[in-house]
Design an enzyme around this catalytic site. Structure first.
Site, mmCIF file in Angstrom:
data_model
loop_
_atom_site.group_PDB
_atom_site.id
_atom_site.type_symbol
_atom_site.label_atom_id
_atom_site.label_comp_id
_atom_site.label_asym_id
_atom_site.label_seq_id
_atom_site.Cartn_x
_atom_site.Cartn_y
_atom_site.Cartn_z
ATOM 1 C CG PHE A 158 -1.819 -1.213 1.286
ATOM 2 C CD1 PHE A 158 -2.982 -1.268 0.515
ATOM 3 C CD2 PHE A 158 -1.498 -2.296 2.084
ATOM 4 C CE1 PHE A 158 -3.803 -2.393 0.553
ATOM 5 C CE2 PHE A 158 -2.322 -3.423 2.130
ATOM 6 C CZ PHE A 158 -3.466 -3.478 1.360
ATOM 7 C CG PHE B 61 -6.618 10.536 -0.883
ATOM 8 C CD1 PHE B 61 -5.530 10.562 -0.029
ATOM 9 C CD2 PHE B 61 -6.442 10.026 -2.166
ATOM 10 C CE1 PHE B 61 -4.293 10.093 -0.431
ATOM 11 C CE2 PHE B 61 -5.205 9.556 -2.583
ATOM 12 C CZ PHE B 61 -4.141 9.587 -1.711
ATOM 13 C CG LEU B 62 -12.327 14.570 1.253
ATOM 14 C CD1 LEU B 62 -13.229 15.041 2.386
ATOM 15 C CD2 LEU B 62 -13.183 14.116 0.067
ATOM 16 C CB CYS C 196 -1.184 3.076 -8.402
ATOM 17 S SG CYS C 196 0.562 2.665 -8.251
ATOM 18 C CE LYS D 211 2.672 10.467 -4.769
ATOM 19 N NZ LYS D 211 2.058 9.640 -3.744
HETATM 20 C C1 UGA Z 1 -1.529 5.061 -4.594
HETATM 21 C C2 UGA Z 1 -2.121 4.715 -3.218
HETATM 22 O O1 UGA Z 1 -2.329 5.911 -2.477
HETATM 23 C C3 UGA Z 1 -1.203 3.777 -2.436
HETATM 24 O O2 UGA Z 1 -1.797 3.401 -1.213
HETATM 25 C C4 UGA Z 1 -0.961 2.519 -3.297
HETATM 26 O O3 UGA Z 1 -0.079 1.620 -2.641
HETATM 27 C C5 UGA Z 1 -0.351 2.937 -4.620
HETATM 28 O O4 UGA Z 1 -1.250 3.835 -5.298
HETATM 29 C C6 UGA Z 1 -0.161 1.682 -5.448
HETATM 30 O O5 UGA Z 1 -1.162 1.096 -5.885
HETATM 31 O O6 UGA Z 1 0.983 1.212 -5.564
HETATM 32 P P1 UGA Z 1 0.344 6.777 -5.434
HETATM 33 O O7 UGA Z 1 0.010 6.327 -6.820
HETATM 34 O O8 UGA Z 1 1.772 6.878 -5.018
HETATM 35 O O9 UGA Z 1 -0.332 5.787 -4.358
HETATM 36 O O10 UGA Z 1 -0.307 8.213 -5.276
HETATM 37 P P2 UGA Z 1 -1.401 8.902 -4.334
HETATM 38 O O11 UGA Z 1 -0.742 9.589 -3.205
HETATM 39 O O12 UGA Z 1 -2.488 7.960 -4.026
HETATM 40 O O13 UGA Z 1 -1.945 10.035 -5.324
HETATM 41 C C7 UGA Z 1 -2.606 9.664 -6.530
HETATM 42 C C8 UGA Z 1 -3.087 10.861 -7.285
HETATM 43 O O14 UGA Z 1 -4.191 11.456 -6.613
HETATM 44 C C9 UGA Z 1 -2.072 11.999 -7.479
HETATM 45 O O15 UGA Z 1 -2.143 12.423 -8.824
HETATM 46 C C10 UGA Z 1 -2.540 13.090 -6.548
HETATM 47 O O16 UGA Z 1 -2.209 14.381 -7.009
HETATM 48 C C11 UGA Z 1 -4.041 12.872 -6.568
HETATM 49 N N1 UGA Z 1 -4.748 13.369 -5.367
HETATM 50 C C12 UGA Z 1 -4.477 12.847 -4.151
HETATM 51 C C13 UGA Z 1 -5.714 14.360 -5.510
HETATM 52 O O17 UGA Z 1 -5.994 14.844 -6.614
HETATM 53 N N2 UGA Z 1 -6.377 14.802 -4.390
HETATM 54 C C14 UGA Z 1 -6.118 14.290 -3.157
HETATM 55 O O18 UGA Z 1 -6.776 14.746 -2.173
HETATM 56 C C15 UGA Z 1 -5.144 13.299 -3.029
#
Ligand code: UGA
Length: 450
Positions: free
Chosen positions: A160, A263-264, A274, A337
């Site tokens: 995760f 995540f909001l 992912c 990100k």
């Molecule tokens: C995600 C999951 O959060 C991890 O738990 C999981 O292990 C991983 O995928 C995986 O499957 O290996 P990750 O892809 O590193 O992790 O990135 P996140 O931090 O989840 O962010 C994903 C995207 O959502 C980014 O583009 C970020 O900018 C966006 N985001 C995140 C938003 O637009 N709003 C938010 O409030 C949070």
């Protein structure tokens, strides 16, 4: 905060097959915990970097951890699967990307790694799959493992970790999930993994489940996170028409423990290697299982997310006019990100590419991702700093919320541009301060004056 982890009672010998994002971090972390770790990586460039203590991607703290564990002699990397024969626990960490032109997960790397692993497996070995797989994959692999070596056991142990927080997520996870088939062999294998993970599960639950549940926890978690982001982005659209403020809405919602604030963050939406591919593979697998209806909502989650990119392009066109040919636009951010150099399915890069296709003179900057972005989108112009990107620009778009961008000083930064217009697509700037410095400031889901 938890203190440093105690080394395991006995040094385990572990192989990690596939040293990309997940594998490199997992290998270094297990070595840091005192185990002897053999990382197996077939990509020559990646292997060379890792063997020299250089991760093939940017991850805060990882190079230091690699250097330390390589120097300790507890970590080594090789292309030769034969080296994994010394290990009794094997982790499969290869990628399962989206199939080109198709929503299903591409299991080619998993298949190849598993076949190679079967050549060195011996009685008593434990194989733990960490790759994200369609539900139903593990039992099939378990059968093949038993056929090749009846006394070896497969477990499924999804990961995760988040990019940018990978070390902390590995050393101090929220939970560890291990799936197995029922039976005495699985009990013995579970005991092995329990002991290996003892230093990190002192402070978090180790959840033991069946194979299908273990496989599903991973994709369900990513589907939930994606849904949460698309939910708040849908609210952002509503806020715009109703004259409300999505940031304040998210803050107020987030105080409810049942909802939570994480995540909001409304804005340009999610990308990366992912979330997007996992929700698509999940929908596809559900369809194969004849259960597509329960996951139909994920289609909308995906669509809401992709519309964020179109929306930003549309906002630029409304702002500058449809004739974008030759108009200079500064793009701050290429990574999907902050704290990552990963540009896979990056919303920022997608917007930059669309504007470039419309003829705009797009200048992209990113603290870490220029090299990878250039490989994927060579037609865009890349510059080293926000100031260079902003030079003579008619609009600045903040698309990835790096600290460097959040901390820009509006008056000084304004000296570089042709017109003081900024679109804060991550809602991460102090709009009032920017407006005070003479900028036309726009963002997503907040009724602020331009
Ligand atoms: C995600 C999951 O959060 C991890 O738990 C999981 O292990 C991983 O995928 C995986 O499957 O290996 P990750 O892809 O590193 O992790 O990135 P996140 O931090 O989840 O962010 C994903 C995207 O959502 C980014 O583009 C970020 O900018 C966006 N985001 C995140 C938003 O637009 N709003 C938010 O409030 C949070």
């Amino acid at each position: 905060m938890t203190g440093p982890a105690a080394p395991p009672a006995e040094q385990a010998v572990v192989s990690v097959i596939g040293c990309g994002y997940l594998g490199a971090v997992h290998a270094a972390a297990l070595a840091k915990l005192g185990n002897l770790v053999i990382g197996v990586e077939t990509d020559p460039e990646r292997l060379m970097g890792l063997a020299n203590g250089k991760a093939p991607f940017f991850e805060p703290g990882l190079d230091e951890m690699l250097a330390e564990t390589l120097a300790s002699g507890r970590l080594s990397f090789t292309a030769d699967i034969a080296a994994a024969a010394d290990a009794t626990i094997h982790f499969i960490c290869v990628g399962t990307p989206q199939t080109a032109g198709h929503p299903a997960a591409d299991l080619t790397y998993l298949e190849a790694a598993f076949e190679r692993l079967l050549t060195v497996i011996k009685p008593g070995d434990v194989v733990a799959g960490k790759s994200t797989v369609p539900v139903g994959t593990a039992p099939e692999l378990a059968e093949r493992l038993t056929a090749a070596c009846p006394e070896a056991t497969l477990l499924w142990n999804p990961e995760f970790l988040r990019e940018g927080h990978a070390i902390d997520d590995t050393m101090r996870p929220d939970r560890v999930v291990v799936g197995s088939a029922p039976g005495a062999a699985a009990d013995r294998a579970l005991a092995v993994l329990r002991e290996l993970y003892a230093p990190i599960t002192a402070d978090c639950p180790l959840i033991e489940v069946d194979f299908a549940t273990a496989e599903l926890v991973k994709v369900a978690a990513n589907a939930f996170l994606a849904t949460k982001i698309s939910f708040i982005n849908a609210m952002a659209d509503l806020c715009e028409v109703a004259g409300a403020d999505v940031v304040k809405l998210a803050d107020a919602l987030g105080h409810d423990d049942r909802i939570g604030r994480k995540f909001l963050n409304a804005g340009l939406g999610f990308g990366g290697g992912c979330l997007p591919k996992d929700i698509r593979a999940f929908m596809h697998r559900a369809m194969e299982l004849g259960a597509d209806q329960p996951l139909l909502f994920l289609r909308e989650v995906d669509a809401i997310n992709l519309r964020r990119r179109d929306k930003v392009v549309r906002m630029v066109r409304e702002w500058l006019g449809d004739a974008l040919v030759g108009r200079r636009i500064a793009v701050l951010g290429a990574a999907f990100k902050p704290d990552s150099d990963d540009i896979r399915d990056s919303p920022a890069l997608a917007v930059a590419e669309s504007l470039h296709l419309l003829g705009a003179d797009v200048r992209v900057t990113d603290p870490r991702a220029i090299e990878s972005a250039r490989k994927q989108s060579p037609a865009l112009s890349y510059v080293a700093s926000p100031q260079e990107a902003a030079e003579d620009a008619e609009a600045v778009l903040l698309l990835t919320e790096w600290a460097e961008f959040r901390e820009l000083e509006p008056s000084r930064f304004g000296e570089f541009v042709a017109s003081r217009r900024i679109l804060d697509a991550r809602n991460c700037l102090d709009g009032a301060a920017w407006r005070k410095a003479g900028w036309e400031y726009r963002c997503l889901g907040r009724a602020v004056e331009g």
